[in-house]
Each structure stands twice: as C-alpha cells, then as structure tokens.
Design a protein around this motif. Structure first.
Motif, short mmCIF file in Angstrom:
data_model
loop_
_atom_site.label_atom_id
_atom_site.label_comp_id
_atom_site.label_asym_id
_atom_site.label_seq_id
_atom_site.Cartn_x
_atom_site.Cartn_y
_atom_site.Cartn_z
N LEU A 323 0.79 -1.26 0.08
CA LEU A 323 -0.01 0.20 -0.02
C LEU A 323 0.99 1.33 0.04
N TYR A 324 2.17 1.11 0.26
CA TYR A 324 3.07 2.35 0.32
C TYR A 324 3.82 2.33 -1.04
N GLY A 325 3.54 1.51 -2.02
CA GLY A 325 4.30 1.56 -3.06
C GLY A 325 5.62 0.73 -3.01
N LYS A 326 5.80 -0.06 -2.01
CA LYS A 326 7.33 -0.35 -2.22
C LYS A 326 6.95 -2.07 -2.31
N GLY A 327 8.10 -2.56 -3.12
CA GLY A 327 7.79 -3.73 -3.69
C GLY A 327 8.18 -4.91 -2.55
N THR A 328 7.39 -6.15 -2.54
CA THR A 328 7.40 -7.22 -1.84
C THR A 328 8.39 -8.47 -2.42
N LEU A 329 9.47 -8.60 -1.46
CA LEU A 329 10.21 -9.81 -2.07
C LEU A 329 10.45 -10.87 -0.85
N ASN A 330 10.49 -12.17 -1.50
CA ASN A 330 10.75 -13.37 -0.44
C ASN A 330 11.10 -14.52 -1.20
N TYR A 331 11.14 -15.65 -0.36
CA TYR A 331 11.90 -16.72 -1.13
C TYR A 331 11.11 -17.97 -0.63
N GLN A 359 -9.50 -5.72 -4.94
CA GLN A 359 -10.40 -6.38 -4.08
C GLN A 359 -11.00 -5.39 -2.86
N GLU A 360 -10.02 -4.97 -2.37
CA GLU A 360 -10.21 -3.93 -1.35
C GLU A 360 -10.88 -2.81 -1.76
N VAL A 361 -10.43 -2.23 -2.75
CA VAL A 361 -11.15 -0.95 -3.40
C VAL A 361 -12.83 -1.21 -3.60
N ASP A 362 -12.94 -2.43 -4.49
CA ASP A 362 -14.12 -2.88 -4.80
C ASP A 362 -15.11 -2.94 -3.58
N ALA A 363 -14.49 -3.50 -2.41
CA ALA A 363 -15.18 -3.85 -1.35
C ALA A 363 -15.49 -2.55 -0.60
N GLY A 364 -14.77 -1.44 -0.99
CA GLY A 364 -15.24 -0.07 -0.24
C GLY A 364 -14.46 0.19 0.93
N ILE A 367 -10.48 3.87 -0.33
CA ILE A 367 -11.42 5.00 -1.02
C ILE A 367 -10.61 6.17 -1.73
N LEU A 368 -10.63 6.27 -3.11
CA LEU A 368 -9.97 7.05 -3.97
C LEU A 368 -10.06 8.47 -3.00
N ASP A 369 -8.93 8.88 -3.17
CA ASP A 369 -8.57 10.48 -2.40
C ASP A 369 -7.42 10.78 -2.96
N ASN A 370 -7.12 11.60 -3.90
CA ASN A 370 -6.00 12.02 -4.53
C ASN A 370 -5.44 13.31 -3.88
N ALA A 371 -6.25 13.86 -2.79
CA ALA A 371 -5.70 15.01 -1.93
C ALA A 371 -4.86 14.76 -0.90
N GLN A 372 -4.57 13.23 -0.64
CA GLN A 372 -3.66 12.77 0.26
C GLN A 372 -2.70 11.69 -0.05
N THR A 373 -1.66 11.38 0.44
CA THR A 373 -0.84 10.51 -0.13
C THR A 373 -0.42 9.40 0.71
N VAL A 374 -1.29 8.78 1.37
CA VAL A 374 -1.23 7.65 2.50
C VAL A 374 -0.83 6.53 1.75
N ASN A 380 -3.00 6.18 -8.42
CA ASN A 380 -3.74 7.01 -7.67
C ASN A 380 -3.64 6.80 -6.26
N ASN A 381 -4.12 7.74 -5.20
CA ASN A 381 -3.75 7.80 -3.90
C ASN A 381 -5.17 7.44 -3.37
N TYR A 382 -4.99 6.44 -2.34
CA TYR A 382 -6.38 6.01 -1.45
C TYR A 382 -6.21 6.17 0.10
N LYS A 383 -7.07 6.17 0.75
CA LYS A 383 -7.19 6.30 2.11
C LYS A 383 -8.07 5.01 2.48
N SER A 384 -7.75 4.56 3.89
CA SER A 384 -8.64 3.35 4.01
C SER A 384 -10.07 4.08 4.75
N ASP A 385 -10.88 3.25 4.76
CA ASP A 385 -12.15 3.39 5.30
C ASP A 385 -12.08 3.33 6.87
#
Length: 495
Positions: A323-331, A359-364, A367-374, A380-385
C-alpha cells in the motif's frame, strides 16, 4: 478366453427417461483423472444407412426425417465395460445390444460396478468420405463442466467453517440444480445438487476428521480441521479446491509454525467418481493393488522415468507493491527435496498484490482520495475507510492503524505467493518416478495407490499413484493406460 462386453446408453435431453442403445460405435476413448480437465469421452459412430426416403436419399441412423442430426448438447451418455468368461453375462439382458430401443428400466442396465462414467455431449464432428458418414461425439462428465465454473466468495473467521465444510460449500455452490440427483445436508438440507459432496460423518466421501498421528509419528490429540479463511474472486472451482487442499488449510497455526508436530505434510487428493460422488481425502500409503511385472497377468507395457533434470526446489518471488508503493520480495525453499543442490528460479507474482488491493477497493475498504498520499495504487492515492471493517481475506481491522493494515496485506501477499510457489515446485522438488502402465481393460479408480515391483529394472515395492486413466476400446479389444507417479515426499516438520 474372455469376452468383451460393452454397452453405451444414450439419453436424449428431451427424453431423459428413455435409454437408446448405441451398438455401432467404432472407436471409444474414455479418460478420467485427478486433473478433471481430462474427463472426456470420445466416441466414433458408424452412422450407417438404414433405408431410403421417398426421394431416394439414404436415411442414416442418427439423422432425423428433417435431415438434422439427432444428438444435442447435454444429451447423456452412459458407458459400461466388462471382460467376462461367463456366458450368463454374455446372454443377460443387461448386456444386450440387439435392439435399438431400450425400455429405460434401470434393471436392464449393467451393474454400476462396470460403469466407466456418465458423460454429457458438448460437441460433435461429422464427416463424409469413401468409408461412410461417421459421427464423432465429444462428451464430458459433470465435474469437467461444473468445476470449470467461476466462483466469487469469501470464507471468514465469522463463518466458522472448518476446511472440509468449506470444500463442501464450494462443490455445492457449483453444482446446485433443482433437477439434481443428490440432497444437501445440514444448512443445505432440502437443496438438490448434481454432485454428492456429503462429509464422511454424513455418509459421504469428504474426509472431515484429521488423523490421530503427526507426520513424524507422534500423537495428535486435535482431530478437528482448522477454520478455513479464504477469499477468491471469479476463480474456477477446481482452483478453490486445490488451494483448500494445501497443508496451510489442513494444519493448525501451531503446527504450521513448528510449535507442535505437523499432522499433514502433503496436500489432500480429490476426484469425482463415476456416480458423481465427490471424494476429498488424505494422501496416505494404503495400497490398493500390488503389481509384479512379469507375474501379474494382463500387463502389456511398463515404462518409468526418474526425473532429476527438471527439478526446481528454490523460488524467489516478487509479490508486487504494497500500500505504500514498495515492492515485496521473499523466497520459498522446498524443504523435503532430495536433490542436493539448489535449483533456483525467480518468478514475478506481482498480480497477487494488484488483485488484493483491487478487491479492497471494490469492497469499499479503500477509498479514492488524491488529495492525500497515504496509500497508492495504479497511479492514484487512496485512504482506508474507518478501521473496523473486515478485509477481503478475512482479517478484522478493529484497532488497526495504517501500518497494521499494510502489514496484514503483506502477510496475505506472502501467503498467496508461497502457495503459488509450492504449487510450482510440486512434483519438481524431488527426483520422482513417473510413467505409464498399459494393461488389459480394467475398471481402475483414479487416485488409487499401486505397489509396483520390477526386478529387471530395479523397482522394489515402489508406491505409485494412478493420476490419470485412459481407456481405448476398438475392434481389437479394450486397453487401459494408467499414468502413474510417486507422491511428493511429506513435510515432517516446519521451522
């Protein structure tokens, strides 16, 4: 000398109670396997001329008076086969192929012991050549049709369904039919289904009690399956069952983290039998048949390979951005591999994170909110419900902050990546026997375990699982081809 008895009964979709005896099949190829995509029957019919019409044209057997082929999609085909040396069988009405019309009375059909399968016409092919006007039917059994259906569903902690109950629900979601042959049980009482998915405790074949020992031979006092938590959006039913059959859904959290002994170190097996009964059961070493090459009668051909060169036992995976735009890596390392060196492959699984966030976006929940950068996703930028909702993978977020929410997403990403990695190395992490046995036509149950010995080639009581069965019936006889392979080695301990 044995006599081959064959009976093919055709039930037209508009006359389901009238059986028509198909006695002119030229070639018949019937498949059934643990991989349900192989459950196909191919039938070639002569379609010979029967008479002439008023215009002098030939009336063919499977063409009606309007010159239209009689077969339709969803026509039912039942196939019975038996080798016998008893003339009582040969002369019995159940195996009679002389009359075209059959009364439809169940007593005039052979015993279900000799039923190779019940199939439904999905397509046909017609030809015209110097040999005649043959028709080729392609039919599939119900599980081929039903288990390719897509299902969107979430099982959460609040559903309180143990794994076999979740498996049962998935099968029933796909096979509910008001004209079905099987009644539901429990909460599904009174509902009709095409597939019988009763639990063992209900008189069915879905195992719902765990074994009382661990993989390392210790005592397991908890014979109840863990609660299943899983969500998928528009995935085939067989993919649902495959995932619910993995060890993550068969063992408790303590067993999976090494606190206590692993109860199941191998995935469960499943198949649908000839009577449309769903089986889901543990992989064990109970032998169904012993074959000694050179001694056991009816074995025509035997071939085994022990694969080492295609081994993969170490996967590095990229699960996509969090959610912070950072990649996930494991083995993932296959701990039970008997190949000494690490055979590595790097695999991108970035779709897993993308799908979970969508799926989280579709479930509500996002929430789309480009006014913040969480949080960021797809530019696009989103915030949690407001926290307190349940994620699509079944986690209650009450008391969470943004970091907690991102952490639980990463945990689910890694879980799904590891499941996929384990699936990829399944059958490849060990050098295992894999091959075929061709034998005289026999009724063989898919998933059965063979004890095979061949002193000439160095196999001494090798345990080989029947993964796929192909029956070929033609003018020279009935032949059964069995695709066999060793089970994967069980994980004895974790951590």
């Amino acid at each position: 000398m044995s006599v081959l008895l064959k009976k093919i009964l055709w039930f037209r979709v508009n006359e389901p109670d009238i059986a028509i005896n198909i006695s002119d099949s030229v070639d018949l190829n019937v498949g059934r396997g643990i991989d349900i995509k192989n459950n196909i029957a191919l039938i070639t019919l002569k379609n010979s001329g029967q008479s002439f019409d008023s215009a002098g044209d030939i009336n063919h057997k499977y063409i009606d008076e309007n010159k239209v082929i009689k077969f339709e999609e969803q026509d039912q085909i039942k196939i019975y086969l038996k080798y016998t040396d008893d003339m009582v069988d040969v002369e019995s009405l159940a195996w009679n192929n002389n009359s075209f019309k059959h009364s439809g009375n169940i007593t005039e059909e052979p015993l279900s012991d000799y039923l190779k399968g019940v199939y439904y016409v999905i397509e046909f092919n017609v030809q015209e050549n110097i040999k005649g006007s043959p028709i080729k039917l392609k039919s599939a059994d119900k599980c081929y049709i039903l288990f390719n259906r897509l299902l969107a569903r979430a099982f959460t902690d609040t559903d309180s369904l143990i794994t076999p109950q979740a498996v049962q629900k998935v099968v029933r979601f796909s096979s509910q039919n008001q004209k079905g042959d099987f009644f539901g049980t429990g909460d599904d009482s009174g509902v009709l289904y095409d597939i019988d998915a009763k639990l063992v405790s209900e008189g069915g074949y879905v195992q719902d009690t765990r074994k009382s020992t661990t993989e390392e031979g210790g005592v397991n006092s908890d014979t109840t399956f863990p609660t299943a938590v899983l969500a998928k959006v528009w995935k085939p039913v067989y993919e649902w069952i495959n995932e619910l059959s993995q060890i993550e859904f068969l063992n408790t959290s303590n067993e999976l983290t090494g606190v206590s002994g692993v109860v199941y170190g191998r995935p469960f097996l499943y198949f649908v039998d000839e009577l449309n009964r769903f089986h889901w059961f543990e992989t064990d070493n109970a032998v169904d048949e012993t074959i000694i090459i050179g001694t056991t009668t009816g074995i025509y051909d035997y071939k085994l390979d022990k694969k080492v060169f295609d081994t993969i036992n170490f996967i590095i995976y990229r699960g996509g951005k969090n959610l912070y735009g950072k990649g996930t890596l494991n083995y993932y390392v296959e701990e039970t591999s008997n190949v000494k060196t690490k055979k590595m492959r790097v695999i991108a699984m970035t779709d897993i994170a993308q799908k979970l966030i969508k799926q989280e976006v579709d479930a509500g929940n996002l929430i789309l909110d480009n006014a913040q950068t969480v949080f960021t996703y797809e530019g696009n930028n989103y915030k949690s419900d407001a926290y307190g909702f349940t994620t699509v993978w079944g986690i209650d977020t009450t008391g969470f902050d943004d970091d907690d929410y991102n952490d639980t997403l990463e945990t689910e990403i890694f879980r799904l990546c590891e499941l996929r990695a384990r699936s990829l190395v399944k059958g490849l992490a060990h050098a295992r026997y894999k091959g075929t046995i061709n034998r005289k036509g026999s009724i063989v149950i898919v998933g059965s375990l063979l004890n095979v010995t061949n002193k000439d080639t160095g196999q001494d009581a090798e345990l080989l699982r029947v993964m796929d069965i192909r029956d070929t019936i033609n003018k020279t006889g009935w032949f059964t081809n069995m695709q066999i392979e060793q089970d994967q080695k069980a994980i004895i301990e974790i951590g």
